[in-house]
Design a protein around this motif. Structure first.
Motif, PDB file in Angstrom:
ATOM      1  N   UNK A 149       7.830  10.999  -1.595  1.00 30.31           N
ATOM      2  CA  UNK A 149       8.853  10.530  -2.534  1.00 30.31           C
ATOM      3  C   UNK A 149       8.686  11.169  -3.902  1.00 30.31           C
ATOM      4  N   UNK A 150       7.444  11.430  -4.300  1.00 33.74           N
ATOM      5  CA  UNK A 150       7.239  12.119  -5.584  1.00 33.74           C
ATOM      6  C   UNK A 150       7.787  13.533  -5.542  1.00 33.74           C
ATOM      7  N   UNK A 151       7.749  14.179  -4.356  1.00 37.38           N
ATOM      8  CA  UNK A 151       8.258  15.543  -4.222  1.00 37.38           C
ATOM      9  C   UNK A 151       9.765  15.618  -4.438  1.00 37.38           C
ATOM     10  N   UNK A 152      10.457  14.509  -4.165  1.00 34.72           N
ATOM     11  CA  UNK A 152      11.912  14.493  -4.376  1.00 34.72           C
ATOM     12  C   UNK A 152      12.273  13.742  -5.662  1.00 34.72           C
ATOM     13  N   UNK A 153      11.275  13.496  -6.496  1.00 35.63           N
ATOM     14  CA  UNK A 153      11.529  12.903  -7.798  1.00 35.63           C
ATOM     15  C   UNK A 153      11.638  11.394  -7.829  1.00 35.63           C
ATOM     16  N   UNK A 159       8.469   3.662  -4.076  1.00 33.36           N
ATOM     17  CA  UNK A 159       7.467   3.984  -3.042  1.00 33.36           C
ATOM     18  C   UNK A 159       6.526   2.813  -2.754  1.00 33.36           C
ATOM     19  N   UNK A 160       6.133   2.081  -3.802  1.00 33.00           N
ATOM     20  CA  UNK A 160       5.235   0.942  -3.588  1.00 33.00           C
ATOM     21  C   UNK A 160       5.928  -0.159  -2.781  1.00 33.00           C
ATOM     22  N   UNK A 161       7.198  -0.402  -3.075  1.00 28.34           N
ATOM     23  CA  UNK A 161       7.912  -1.448  -2.344  1.00 28.34           C
ATOM     24  C   UNK A 161       8.123  -1.062  -0.882  1.00 28.34           C
ATOM     25  N   UNK A 162       8.230   0.246  -0.599  1.00 24.92           N
ATOM     26  CA  UNK A 162       8.376   0.669   0.797  1.00 24.92           C
ATOM     27  C   UNK A 162       7.099   0.410   1.596  1.00 24.92           C
ATOM     28  N   UNK A 163       5.951   0.574   0.951  1.00 27.35           N
ATOM     29  CA  UNK A 163       4.696   0.234   1.626  1.00 27.35           C
ATOM     30  C   UNK A 163       4.658  -1.257   1.918  1.00 27.35           C
ATOM     31  N   UNK A 164       5.105  -2.069   0.963  1.00 28.44           N
ATOM     32  CA  UNK A 164       5.180  -3.516   1.184  1.00 28.44           C
ATOM     33  C   UNK A 164       6.154  -3.841   2.315  1.00 28.44           C
ATOM     34  N   UNK A 165       7.271  -3.124   2.345  1.00 30.33           N
ATOM     35  CA  UNK A 165       8.249  -3.340   3.417  1.00 30.33           C
ATOM     36  C   UNK A 165       7.643  -3.040   4.777  1.00 30.33           C
ATOM     37  N   UNK A 166       6.871  -1.966   4.846  1.00 31.96           N
ATOM     38  CA  UNK A 166       6.249  -1.553   6.105  1.00 31.96           C
ATOM     39  C   UNK A 166       5.331  -2.654   6.654  1.00 31.96           C
ATOM     40  N   UNK A 226       2.085  -8.285  -0.552  1.00 32.58           N
ATOM     41  CA  UNK A 226       1.229  -8.149  -1.734  1.00 32.58           C
ATOM     42  C   UNK A 226       0.102  -7.158  -1.470  1.00 32.58           C
ATOM     43  N   UNK A 227      -0.484  -7.231  -0.289  1.00 30.96           N
ATOM     44  CA  UNK A 227      -1.538  -6.275   0.073  1.00 30.96           C
ATOM     45  C   UNK A 227      -0.984  -4.853   0.051  1.00 30.96           C
ATOM     46  N   UNK A 228       0.224  -4.674   0.591  1.00 23.25           N
ATOM     47  CA  UNK A 228       0.834  -3.352   0.589  1.00 23.25           C
ATOM     48  C   UNK A 228       1.076  -2.819  -0.813  1.00 23.25           C
ATOM     49  N   UNK A 229       1.511  -3.684  -1.726  1.00 22.68           N
ATOM     50  CA  UNK A 229       1.751  -3.257  -3.102  1.00 22.68           C
ATOM     51  C   UNK A 229       0.453  -2.841  -3.786  1.00 22.68           C
ATOM     52  N   UNK A 230      -0.607  -3.589  -3.540  1.00 18.97           N
ATOM     53  CA  UNK A 230      -1.905  -3.260  -4.148  1.00 18.97           C
ATOM     54  C   UNK A 230      -2.437  -1.947  -3.590  1.00 18.97           C
ATOM     55  N   UNK A 231      -2.362  -1.791  -2.268  1.00 22.61           N
ATOM     56  CA  UNK A 231      -2.844  -0.558  -1.650  1.00 22.61           C
ATOM     57  C   UNK A 231      -2.019   0.643  -2.117  1.00 22.61           C
ATOM     58  N   UNK A 232      -0.722   0.454  -2.289  1.00 27.21           N
ATOM     59  CA  UNK A 232       0.145   1.554  -2.712  1.00 27.21           C
ATOM     60  C   UNK A 232      -0.166   2.017  -4.126  1.00 27.21           C
ATOM     61  N   UNK A 233      -0.759   1.149  -4.928  1.00 28.70           N
ATOM     62  CA  UNK A 233      -1.102   1.529  -6.302  1.00 28.70           C
ATOM     63  C   UNK A 233      -2.350   2.392  -6.373  1.00 28.70           C
ATOM     64  N   UNK A 234      -3.150   2.400  -5.321  1.00 29.00           N
ATOM     65  CA  UNK A 234      -4.413   3.135  -5.369  1.00 29.00           C
ATOM     66  C   UNK A 234      -4.224   4.650  -5.388  1.00 29.00           C
ATOM     67  N   UNK A 235      -3.374   5.245  -4.518  1.00 28.13           N
ATOM     68  CA  UNK A 235      -3.259   6.711  -4.536  1.00 28.13           C
ATOM     69  C   UNK A 235      -2.217   7.246  -5.512  1.00 28.13           C
ATOM     70  N   UNK A 236      -1.520   6.352  -6.241  1.00 29.05           N
ATOM     71  CA  UNK A 236      -0.431   6.812  -7.083  1.00 29.05           C
ATOM     72  C   UNK A 236      -0.884   7.202  -8.485  1.00 29.05           C
TER      73      UNK A 236
END
Length: 292
Positions: A149-153, A159-166, A226-236
């Motif tokens: 998602x960063x590659x397409x701006x 992106x974090x909410x999509x990890x939570x959605x997953x 919530x776990x997904x949102x926290x994990x998504x913040x780690x590599x960003x």
């Protein structure tokens, strides 16, 4: 009054036991480093003094409960909400991604469940893939999603909410499938006897029967979100959020800050699950269910 006491006393008893175990573990884990410090300083403290030192280290291996409590109180109530050190500020950043991902995940899970129940081909083809999707570690998916998602701006909350959605759509989908299929054959046969249409069968029988299953699965889903949102913040490389707070604390060995952030995340999760539970009770009562 008696019912409230019967619920509160066991919880407080277990909590007190956990605090005692926590203190014992803190002393045992911090003791080797404290012995090394005392040996270098040429000190020979008595047992009480040694235990006190293990529970007051600035960067302990395992912080004591009172250290975490003091840090949590300071960073929650004694700092401005807009401060980068405020846990309220970090919790809100994570919560915004959590709620958006939870909303998407719930909607997606319901749509998938309705399709699986009404289309046999989807039940045979889609459900195995849904189950298989949850076997992929979230730590492997999160960086890929963020990078793509960063590659397409597209950065920030999406992106974090999509990890939570997953993480959140799966329990909702499974729970709704179970709920939509929960009506007994006798009830289905009665609806057919009344010549009910497919839409009437769905809205008047299947949906009401699925509501308890939906809210039970939503409790799991909101915690997973919530776990997904926290994990998504780690590599960003995020500068805000509970995940970024954990990452920064780990870099600088600020274990007290790390545990305080974990407590903040736990409180947010507990509040979210409680709110979903209250919403479920309100919906049950509006549908005529008797209060438990």
């Amino acid at each position: 009054m008696d019912r409230a006491r019967d619920k509160i006393v066991p919880v407080l008893t277990i909590l007190a036991g956990l605090v005692v175990v926590w203190y014992v573990a803190a002393v045992l884990l911090n003791a080797p480093f404290q012995r090394d410090l005392d040996r270098r300083a040429g000190e020979t403290p008595d047992t009480i003094e040694f235990i006190a030192k293990t529970l007051s280290q600035p960067k302990p291996t395992m912080p004591a409960p009172h250290q975490v409590a003091e840090n949590f109180f300071e960073n929650t109530f004694l700092r401005k909400i807009t401060s980068n050190r405020s846990l309220v500020y970090h919790a809100w950043v994570t919560l915004s991604s959590t709620l958006l991902g939870f909303a998407f995940g719930t909607a997606l899970g319901i749509v998938i469940a309705v399709g699986i129940v009404h289309v046999q081909a989807l039940d045979r083809s889609l459900m195995p893939w849904i189950i298989a999707s949850q076997t992929i570690p979230i730590l492997a998916i999160a960086p890929m999603v963020v990078v793509v998602f960063a590659a397409v701006g597209i950065t920030g909350i999406v992106p974090k909410s999509l990890i939570s959605t997953y993480l959140s759509f799966f329990p909702v989908a499974v729970g709704m499938v179970k709920g939509l299929r929960s009506p007994e054959f006798m009830h289905l046969d009665l609806m057919h006897t009344y010549n009910a249409s497919a839409s009437q069968l769905f809205w008047k029988l299947r949906v009401p029967a699925s509501v308890p299953f939906l809210f039970a699965s939503m409790k799991v889903a909101v915690a997973a979100s919530l776990v997904g949102a926290i994990v998504a913040e780690l590599p960003t490389g995020a500068v805000a959020g509970i995940g970024s707070k954990l990452l920064a604390a780990s870099y600088y060995s600020q274990t007290i800050d790390m545990w305080s952030a974990l407590v903040a995340g736990s409180i947010v999760a507990a509040l979210l699950v409680t709110l979903v539970g209250l919403a479920g009770r309100l919906v049950d009562r509006s549908m005529g269910a008797r209060p438990a």
